[in-house]
Design a protein around this motif. Structure first.
Motif, PDB file in Angstrom:
ATOM      1  N   VAL A 312       0.858  -1.191   0.000  1.00 22.35           N
ATOM      2  CA  VAL A 312       0.000   0.000   0.000  1.00 22.35           C
ATOM      3  C   VAL A 312       0.891   1.236   0.000  1.00 22.35           C
ATOM      4  N   LYS A 313       0.691   2.099  -0.994  1.00 20.35           N
ATOM      5  CA  LYS A 313       1.356   3.402  -1.038  1.00 20.35           C
ATOM      6  C   LYS A 313       0.341   4.481  -0.713  1.00 20.35           C
ATOM      7  N   PHE A 314       0.688   5.377   0.189  1.00 23.67           N
ATOM      8  CA  PHE A 314      -0.255   6.404   0.619  1.00 23.67           C
ATOM      9  C   PHE A 314       0.505   7.677   0.964  1.00 23.67           C
ATOM     10  N   ILE A 315      -0.266   8.753   1.088  1.00 24.15           N
ATOM     11  CA  ILE A 315       0.282  10.061   1.451  1.00 24.15           C
ATOM     12  C   ILE A 315      -0.116  10.379   2.888  1.00 24.15           C
ATOM     13  N   MET A 316       0.863  10.785   3.683  1.00 22.98           N
ATOM     14  CA  MET A 316       0.602  11.280   5.044  1.00 22.98           C
ATOM     15  C   MET A 316       1.047  12.732   5.110  1.00 22.98           C
ATOM     16  N   ASP A 317       0.180  13.596   5.672  1.00 20.58           N
ATOM     17  CA  ASP A 317       0.545  15.006   5.796  1.00 20.58           C
ATOM     18  C   ASP A 317       1.049  15.307   7.190  1.00 20.58           C
ATOM     19  N   SER A 318       1.455  16.550   7.391  1.00 20.81           N
ATOM     20  CA  SER A 318       2.068  16.943   8.657  1.00 20.81           C
ATOM     21  C   SER A 318       1.084  16.961   9.815  1.00 20.81           C
ATOM     22  N   GLU A 355       8.360  19.548  14.932  1.00 26.88           N
ATOM     23  CA  GLU A 355       8.908  20.599  14.082  1.00 26.88           C
ATOM     24  C   GLU A 355      10.122  20.120  13.283  1.00 26.88           C
ATOM     25  N   ASP A 356      11.025  19.352  13.917  1.00 24.74           N
ATOM     26  CA  ASP A 356      12.195  18.904  13.177  1.00 24.74           C
ATOM     27  C   ASP A 356      11.827  17.878  12.116  1.00 24.74           C
ATOM     28  N   MET A 357      10.742  17.158  12.328  1.00 20.07           N
ATOM     29  CA  MET A 357      10.279  16.212  11.315  1.00 20.07           C
ATOM     30  C   MET A 357       9.715  16.959  10.110  1.00 20.07           C
ATOM     31  N   ILE A 358       8.989  18.057  10.344  1.00 21.83           N
ATOM     32  CA  ILE A 358       8.490  18.876   9.240  1.00 21.83           C
ATOM     33  C   ILE A 358       9.654  19.515   8.494  1.00 21.83           C
ATOM     34  N   GLY A 359      10.705  19.912   9.220  1.00 26.03           N
ATOM     35  CA  GLY A 359      11.867  20.503   8.570  1.00 26.03           C
ATOM     36  C   GLY A 359      12.566  19.534   7.634  1.00 26.03           C
ATOM     37  N   VAL A 360      12.488  18.238   7.911  1.00 23.10           N
ATOM     38  CA  VAL A 360      13.147  17.243   7.073  1.00 23.10           C
ATOM     39  C   VAL A 360      12.238  16.780   5.939  1.00 23.10           C
ATOM     40  N   LEU A 361      10.967  16.512   6.237  1.00 22.48           N
ATOM     41  CA  LEU A 361      10.055  15.903   5.262  1.00 22.48           C
ATOM     42  C   LEU A 361       9.147  16.902   4.566  1.00 22.48           C
ATOM     43  N   GLY A 362       9.040  18.120   5.059  1.00 19.45           N
ATOM     44  CA  GLY A 362       8.098  19.065   4.478  1.00 19.45           C
ATOM     45  C   GLY A 362       6.711  18.877   5.083  1.00 19.45           C
ATOM     46  N   THR A 363       5.688  19.154   4.290  1.00 25.00           N
ATOM     47  CA  THR A 363       4.312  19.087   4.791  1.00 25.00           C
ATOM     48  C   THR A 363       3.619  17.772   4.466  1.00 25.00           C
ATOM     49  N   SER A 364       4.220  16.930   3.638  1.00 28.25           N
ATOM     50  CA  SER A 364       3.622  15.629   3.320  1.00 28.25           C
ATOM     51  C   SER A 364       4.710  14.688   2.832  1.00 28.25           C
ATOM     52  N   GLN A 365       4.400  13.404   2.860  1.00 23.30           N
ATOM     53  CA  GLN A 365       5.377  12.407   2.462  1.00 23.30           C
ATOM     54  C   GLN A 365       4.657  11.157   1.975  1.00 23.30           C
TER      55      GLN A 365
END
Length: 374
Positions: A312-318, A355-365
């Motif tokens: 399963v491939k999916f999108i997760m946002d911040s 916050e540091d996770m958003i800095g690395v991955l952006g707003t979605s992954q």
């Protein structure tokens, strides 16, 4: 008197009558006839005048010289180029062994829910891998190095509310003075007619206590804490004695990848990994999906065939939401796919990213999960 014969001017009358007979006497029909004739005339004029109109337009355009065009002003607006976001490559997440000691490695690209230094029970001579050697499915690419037993966290048990009934005098005395349980005295003796007791006789060299010392109702132990109450034991409901927990790995059950070479370090099986907020978040997220997946399987009457694999491939946002399922690939039926997708979506949102996770991955992954039915 003789009348002259009719003049020769009278014959044209029949000719006028023949000219009027071209048009219909009916006004509606006559209007249609006139319209058709007018349309034909217009098209004939256009055919005749079309070449002349084309020549006139060519002369008109040639009258503008190059200087006239150069003297005119032009405003050109360039549309901004579409910014294509670069694909963010997340850190390499691995599942740490919760039983391994916390030990930060010197250098590694792996992140996990805790610090670990690569080790394994049987060393690999001259092994320099970041992951320990393991035996598993050669076709499986797993982030786990141990498979254990995962227990769903239970909410803490609430204490019963205090009783509103007033305490009786006997209960108060027993609480304050900590009275022992009442019992019967054992009597023994040689005389059948006499009464004996198990109270021992004082030794010949024993001396009496000079002064009796009464105890204190609110006494404290030698450590300074207040002595607790005695708890009664219910013989009908015996409680098991506390035992040492078995040496189990408190990790989720997971297939292992096949790695022939590992490390020369000896110790509990562990990765080379550093703690990060991303690693801790992903570990909790994976465990939550695993628990939900097992619950759905347990409640379903249909179990997919062993060996079924679902990707399963999916999108997760911040925000921790799952806004989109990109694709689902399955080697089994629809029940296998639905259970895996529901396990991911059912417990969303999973909490906002640090916050540091958003800095690395952006707003979605985009994330890929692989489920295997055994």
């Amino acid at each position: 008197m003789i009348k002259p014969p009719p003049s020769s001017a009278q014959p044209p009358a029949p000719a006028r009558r023949s000219a009027r007979s071209v048009w219909s006497r009916n006004s509606d029909v006559r209007a249609v006839q006139i319209g058709v004739v007018a349309t034909i005339l217009v098209h004939v004029l256009l055919l005749v005048l079309a070449p002349k109109i084309e020549q006139w337009m060519e002369l008109r355009s040639s009258s503008d010289s190059a200087e006239d065009w150069a003297s005119r002003d032009f405003q050109i607006e360039m549309a901004p180029a579409e910014v294509v976001p670069e694909t963010v490559q997340p850190p390499k997440f691995v599942e740490a062994n919760p039983n391994a000691p916390d030990n930060a490695p010197d250098k590694t690209d792996n992140v996990a829910a805790q610090n670990q230094q690569v080790a394994q029970e049987t060393p690999t001579p001259a092994g320099k891998s970041d992951a320990p050697a393991s035996k598993g499915d050669p076709t499986t690419s797993s982030t786990a190095i141990v498979s254990g037993m995962q227990v769903e966290p239970q909410p803490p048990a609430r204490r019963p509310p205090p009783s509103n009934e007033p305490e009786t005098p006997a209960q108060e005395i027993a609480r304050r003075e900590q009275l022992p349980l009442s019992g019967t005295e054992k009597f023994e003796g040689d005389s059948a007619d006499g009464i004996g007791s198990n109270v021992g006789k004082p030794a010949p060299n024993a001396t009496g206590v000079p002064e009796r010392v009464e105890g204190v109702a609110d006494a404290k132990s030698d450590t300074g804490s207040r002595v607790g109450l005695y708890y009664k034991v219910d013989a009908k409901r015996p409680q098991s004695r506390p035992t040492l927990a078995p040496d189990i790995v408190k990790a989720r059950p997971s297939p292992l990848a096949n790695r022939e070479f590992g490390t020369e370090n000896i110790g509990a099986v562990a990765y080379n990994a550093k703690w990060s907020a991303y690693g801790e978040y992903m570990q909790k997220f994976i465990e939550s999906v695993q628990i939900q997946w097992q619950r759905i399987i347990g409640q379903s009457n249909i179990y997919p065939t062993a060996g079924t694999k679902v990707v399963v491939k999916f999108i997760m946002d911040s925000k921790g939401d799952i806004p989109k399922i990109v694709s689902v690939e399955s080697s089994g039926g629809r029940a296998a796919k639905d259970a895996c997708v529901s396990a991911i979506v059912a417990r969303a949102p999973y909490g906002a990213w640090p916050e540091d996770m958003i800095g690395v991955l952006g707003t979605s992954q985009e994330i890929t999960f692989t489920f295997q039915y055994n």
